[in-house]
Design a protein around this motif. Structure first.
Motif, short mmCIF file in Angstrom:
data_model
loop_
_atom_site.label_atom_id
_atom_site.label_comp_id
_atom_site.label_asym_id
_atom_site.label_seq_id
_atom_site.Cartn_x
_atom_site.Cartn_y
_atom_site.Cartn_z
N GLN A 154 0.82 -1.20 0.00
CA GLN A 154 0.00 0.00 0.00
C GLN A 154 0.86 1.26 0.00
O GLN A 154 0.44 2.31 -0.50
N LYS A 155 2.05 1.17 0.55
CA LYS A 155 2.94 2.32 0.57
C LYS A 155 3.47 2.66 -0.83
O LYS A 155 3.95 3.76 -1.06
N LEU A 156 3.35 1.70 -1.76
CA LEU A 156 3.86 1.93 -3.11
C LEU A 156 3.10 3.03 -3.83
O LEU A 156 3.61 3.65 -4.76
N THR A 157 1.86 3.29 -3.41
CA THR A 157 1.07 4.34 -4.04
C THR A 157 1.79 5.67 -3.99
O THR A 157 1.71 6.49 -4.92
N ALA A 158 2.51 5.92 -2.89
CA ALA A 158 3.23 7.18 -2.74
C ALA A 158 4.48 7.24 -3.61
O ALA A 158 5.00 8.32 -3.89
N VAL A 159 4.96 6.07 -4.07
CA VAL A 159 6.17 6.01 -4.89
C VAL A 159 5.84 6.22 -6.36
O VAL A 159 6.64 6.76 -7.13
N LYS A 187 -10.23 -3.92 -0.24
CA LYS A 187 -9.97 -2.99 0.86
C LYS A 187 -8.49 -2.98 1.23
O LYS A 187 -7.97 -1.98 1.72
N ARG A 188 -7.83 -4.12 1.01
CA ARG A 188 -6.40 -4.22 1.30
C ARG A 188 -5.56 -3.92 0.06
O ARG A 188 -4.36 -4.19 0.03
N ASP A 189 -6.21 -3.36 -0.97
CA ASP A 189 -5.54 -2.95 -2.21
C ASP A 189 -4.93 -4.11 -2.97
O ASP A 189 -3.94 -3.94 -3.70
#
Length: 323
Positions: A154-159, A187-189
């Motif tokens: 989920q943190k990859l969205t910011a990358v 929900k967990r992408d």
């Protein structure tokens, strides 16, 4: 319980930490030193860019403030200003007073005057709690830290670049994805994971073989990925064909969704028989999945590893080659 919210400049905060007026030890807080250098560098970088940061919380104890949320931030600021560590070389330049400044790989004492002043005059919000009970403090701490942590994927969205983020979001809304990714998984992408995996699979070649589906390798791929409109069009066609083939929701193990999509992508790209592939997916692969030990050996523990991803990929490649 009462509280006051104060906005404090870093220069004032570090001075009070040095004087013992702000305490960075409390039974509810983790000890200092939890962050790695990149996390510390991101904090300093955020302050110089004027990004808003979460407030810090402290309780008044004998005219001192004991921090109960924000120890890593404050200790990082103190240590950097005191020359205890060097910023990451991966940081990009920041703009100070209209001028671009390079801060990568520098200590605080290597900043020029404008950059040093910009940092120490940066501000943080601190909530000072008073007239509290021990239960108040513990309950507030619990609620402040009761959120669901972001998963690595989920943190990859910011990358991702804005263009790539928009593309992934668009592909995730394809009706076929809703048939194979449950609402709970979405929900967990997990639908975004499927699309990222599919992009990796369609980009793999002999010169650039697949690495793994682990967050670290996926992040490295995303950082270098350039959108190929031709491949994206084929991906959309593959999803369309699969959507037409499955009228209702279908149970597909998460580890195999991107592989099935990739298989259809290859069938279309290589002008293979689409109906034959769909029949194989339905009547052979999915119908006999539980007894398919040849394939399932690559779906055990460590499903995102290079060995297992490559094993599943080669299985699908061999099937398609024989069609």
């Amino acid at each position: 319980m009462d509280y006051i919210c104060r906005t404090r400049a870093l220069q004032s905060l570090t001075r009070d930490i040095a004087k013992g007026k702000i305490l960075l030890s409390h039974e509810l807080q983790r000890k200092e030193g939890q962050w790695n250098r990149m996390q510390k560098s991101d904090l300093i970088d955020s302050l110089l860019r004027g990004y808003p940061l979460n407030p810090t919380y402290g309780v008044k104890q004998d005219n001192k403030i004991a921090i109960i949320d924000g120890v890593q931030r404050l200790s990082t600021i103190r240590d950097f200003i005191n020359g205890k560590f060097t910023l990451s070389k991966a940081l990009e330049p920041v703009v100070i007073n209209g001028e671009e400044k390079n801060i990568a790989g520098l200590k605080f004492n290597k900043f020029d005057d404008d950059t040093r002043e910009a940092l120490i005059s940066s501000e943080l919000q601190i909530y000072e709690l008073s007239d509290y009970t021990d239960k108040d403090v513990r309950e507030m701490f619990r609620r402040q830290n009761n959120g669901t942590a972001l998963k690595p994927s989920q943190k990859l969205t910011a990358v991702e670049s804005a263009e790539l983020n928009s593309l992934i979001y668009s592909l995730c809304r394809h009706p076929f994805l809703s048939k194979v990714v449950s609402a709970t998984q979405a929900k967990r992408d997990m639908d975004k994971d499927v699309i990222r995996e599919l992009l990796m699979l369609t980009s793999a070649s002999e010169e650039n073989p697949i690495t793994s589906f682990r967050a670290k390798d996926m992040g490295a791929f995303i950082a270098e990925y350039e959108i190929d409109e031709g491949k994206i069009e084929l991906i959309k066609q593959a999803l369309d064909r699969l959507d037409e083939a499955f009228e209702d929701n279908v149970k597909v193990p998460k580890t195999s969704v991107s592989m099935i999509c990739f298989g259809m992508y290859c069938v279309i790209k290589d002008n293979k028989d689409i109906s034959r592939y769909i029949n194989w997916v339905k009547e052979d692969f999915l119908a006999n999945y539980d007894t398919n030990d040849t394939y399932k050996q690559y779906c055990t523990s460590g499903t995102s590893s290079n060995t297992n991803v490559t094993g599943r990929l080669n299985y699908f490649r061999n099937i398609i080659q024989e069609m």
